[in-house]
Design a protein around this motif. Structure first.
Motif: not given
Length: 126
Positions: A113, A116-117, A119-121, A123-124
């Motif tokens: 988790s 994943q968080a 990686n999402e940051l 991509r911003i």
């Protein structure tokens, strides 16, 4: 052949309507607050608040990793005793192995988790 219970339900009187309640304004104070009841801070009595919020999480995570290592050490010790025949109750080894496995699964899920968080940051777009 008629079913009596269905007929009994159909012949029941209609329930009376409930009395209407006054509208509640979410921004107005409640009667308890206006009646002089003490209003306390939502965070009053909460311990563990520091200037750096990440410090609490990192110390909690480090504590859980230490706990996982202790569970795995206990599991290894009990497994060794079971193999050498020194363990009186094999259930202890089974329970220790299950606890260590469940804790490891939880730590892996937490790590996934977090990644994943992260990686999402990444991509911003700025």
């Amino acid at each position: 052949m008629p079913i009596d219970s269905i007929g009994a339900i159909a012949s029941m009187p209609v329930m009376p309507s409930l009395p209407s309640t006054p509208a509640v304004n979410p921004t107005s104070p409640t009667s308890a607050a206006t009646a002089g009841a003490p209003v306390t801070d939502a965070l009053a009595g909460v311990t563990g608040t520091t200037d750096t919020p990440g410090a609490d999480f990192s110390s909690a995570l480090a504590g859980q990793v230490d706990s996982l290592q202790a569970l795995q050490g206990e599991r290894d010790t009990l497994n060794l005793q079971a193999v050498t025949g020194d363990l009186e109750d094999i259930h202890q080894a089974t329970i220790a192995a299950a606890e260590a496995s469940a804790t490891m699964d939880l730590m892996v899920a937490l790590r996934n988790s977090g990644l994943q968080a992260f990686n999402e940051l990444m991509r911003i777009q700025a």
